[in-house]
Each structure stands twice: as structure tokens, then as C-alpha cells.
Design an enzyme around this catalytic site. Structure first.
Site, PDB file in Angstrom:
ATOM      1  NE  ARG A   1      -9.974  -5.358 -20.040  1.00 17.41           N
ATOM      2  CZ  ARG A   1     -11.128  -5.769 -20.533  1.00 17.41           C
ATOM      3  NH1 ARG A   1     -11.617  -6.922 -20.139  1.00 17.41           N
ATOM      4  NH2 ARG A   1     -11.786  -5.043 -21.412  1.00 17.41           N
TER       5      ARG A   1
ATOM      6  CD  GLU B   1       1.466  -4.740  10.795  1.00 17.76           C
ATOM      7  OE1 GLU B   1       1.516  -3.516  10.616  1.00 17.76           O
ATOM      8  OE2 GLU B   1       0.397  -5.377  10.805  1.00 17.76           O
TER       9      GLU B   1
ATOM     10  N   PRO C   1       0.819  -1.223   0.000  1.00 13.42           N
ATOM     11  CG  PRO C   1      -0.104  -1.110   2.138  1.00 13.42           C
ATOM     12  CD  PRO C   1       0.636  -2.019   1.217  1.00 13.42           C
TER      13      PRO C   1
ATOM     14  CG  ASP D   1     -11.391  -2.008 -21.874  1.00 19.45           C
ATOM     15  OD1 ASP D   1     -12.482  -2.420 -22.291  1.00 19.45           O
ATOM     16  OD2 ASP D   1     -10.460  -2.750 -21.515  1.00 19.45           O
TER      17      ASP D   1
END
Ligand code: ADE
Length: 228
Positions: free
Chosen positions: A154, A116, A89, A169
Site C-alpha cells: 500500500r 511446531e 508467534p 490511513d
């Protein structure tokens, strides 16, 4: 295109890799996906892969002396060292432009963390690209890795039945609009009718209508997309 996934939970990918477009792409040898269990590189007799953080605090940290040898060995097993992405993150948030860039690669390694996170020295030694799929915290990088694979394949020629469908898209290069509404049979459902123009057969008018609807929807839902 080759994906190497390095994870503590290789089985998480079972369902994803054995269904639909992905399975089809693997069967047709358009992509290859290999999974490696980081735990296999633990030198500890209990196969420990994590430990408590220096300085105290909650959670466990993935050990540098498991992760680094694992990545180094997997990386060296092909001539092409590939592009090493670490799921975290704290990484750079991905977008369609980045996905398009990845779709040009021959080999992508996806390093998935748990707990963590990784000992900082993993990044210092391996210098991966640290990648986030969004500003929220997952239990691990596996779901993020699946999202990257899903978005990238894709764009691999032949993976989608219709070669042009990924070009249209939302977010693809040259298209910064959301897609407008789509309909299929039945023509009327619970009193809701398919717009007349779509059943009229005038392709020029239909194109025009779709373009307008795309702009409308983007204005309503994602006005930020116009700010480029
Ligand atoms: N691991 C945990 N949360 C993540 C996120 N948002 N993106 C990528 N990897 C993650």
C-alpha cells in the site's frame, strides 16, 4: 520491490497474488513476488522437511538442514541480500511504523514456518528478524506473510490509485487516529440517512466534521492510541 517467499505451501498464495491491487501491482512491475518451496532443499530421499523434537513432546520441527540451505541459496541469487523476516508467534509484533520502514526496502524475504516451528539453529545461523502479526497462533506463517505484503505494498508509490490515500490511513505516520465513518449512495437506506454535512458541499466543514469523528471513534474504540 522484490518479495521472496520461502514456504512449504507456495500454492497458498495463488488466490491472493492473482487478484485486485496485488495483481495490478505485479502486472505493472511495481512489485515482484517469487515463491520457493523449502521442500526442494530437502536432501532426504522421501523429501522430509520436519522431524520429531529432541527431548520428546508433540508436533514436528522444521529441519535446520533444509531451511538454512534454502534461505542461503535464495538470498544469494540477487546482489541485494534483502531483509530476512521469519514469521513466528514468538517474534516482535509488527505495527504501522515497522511496515513503513519495510516499504523503504528493495528486497524482503519472508520465511514461513509450519508445525511446531523451526529448529532453533535456523535463527542462530541466519539471524532473521523474528516477526509476529499478533498474539495468537496460526497454522503457519503464510497468512502472516500475506499480511505483511498487503500492508507494505500500500505504501509503494503507484500501487494505490490515489497517492494520498495511504497517507490518511489510520496508524500512518503522523496519524494516530482511527478513520471516522464513510458513506456512499444511496442517501437513505432502511431509514438511515447520510449525515447532512457530507452532502452540503462545504469542504471546510466536512474536513472539520471528519476530524471530530475520527477523534470520537478513537476515544470510544482505541483510547490506548492517545497514550503516545
Ligand atoms: N506463525 C504462527 N503464528 C504466527 C503469528 N502470530 N505471527 C507470525 N507468524 C506466525
Amino acid at each position: 520491490m522484490l518479495f521472496d517467499i520461502l514456504t512449504l505451501f507456495p500454492n497458498i498464495f495463488d488466490g491472493y497474488l492473482s487478484e485486485s491491487l496485488v495483481k495490478n501491482a505485479i502486472d505493472r512491475e511495481l512489485i515482484r513476488v517469487r515463491r520457493y518451496n523449502i521442500r526442494d532443499w530437502s536432501t532426504d530421499k522421501h523429501h522430509k522437511v520436519d522431524d520429531s523434537p529432541y527431548g520428546g513432546g508433540s508436533g514436528m520441527v522444521l529441519k535446520v538442514d533444509c531451511v538454512v540451505p534454502c534461505v542461503e541459496e535464495v538470498r544469494a541469487n540477487e546482489e541485494n541480500r534483502g531483509r530476512l523476516l521469519m514469521m513466528t508467534p514468538q517474534g516482535k509484533r509488527i505495527d504501522q511504523k515497522f511496515v513503513e520502514e519495510l516499504s523503504q526496502e528493495q528486497r524482503i524475504l519472508l520465511l514461513c514456518g509450519r508445525y511446531e516451528g523451526f529448529d532453533e539453529r535456523v535463527s542462530q545461523i541466519l539471524q532473521p528478524e523474528e516477526i509476529s502479526i499478533g498474539d495468537y497462533v496460526l497454522n503457519g506463517g503464510e497468512a502472516a506473510a500475506m499480511i505483511i505484503i498487503d500492508a507494505v505494498i500500500r505504501l509503494v508509490p503507484g500501487v494505490l490509485g490515489d497517492e494520498f490515500s495511504s497517507l490518511c490511513d489510520s496508524f500512518s505516520t503522523g496519524n494516530r487516529l482511527l478513520e471516522g465513518p464513510q458513506y456512499t449512495r444511496p442517501r437513505v437506506y432502511r431509514g438511515l440517512e447520510v449525515p447532512e454535512i457530507l452532502v452540503g458541499g462545504n469542504h471546510e466543514q466536512i474536513q472539520q466534521w471528519r476530524a471530530e469523528e475520527a477523534v470520537k471513534r478513537t476515544e470510544q474504540r482505541r483510547p490506548d492510541l492517545f497514550q503516545y
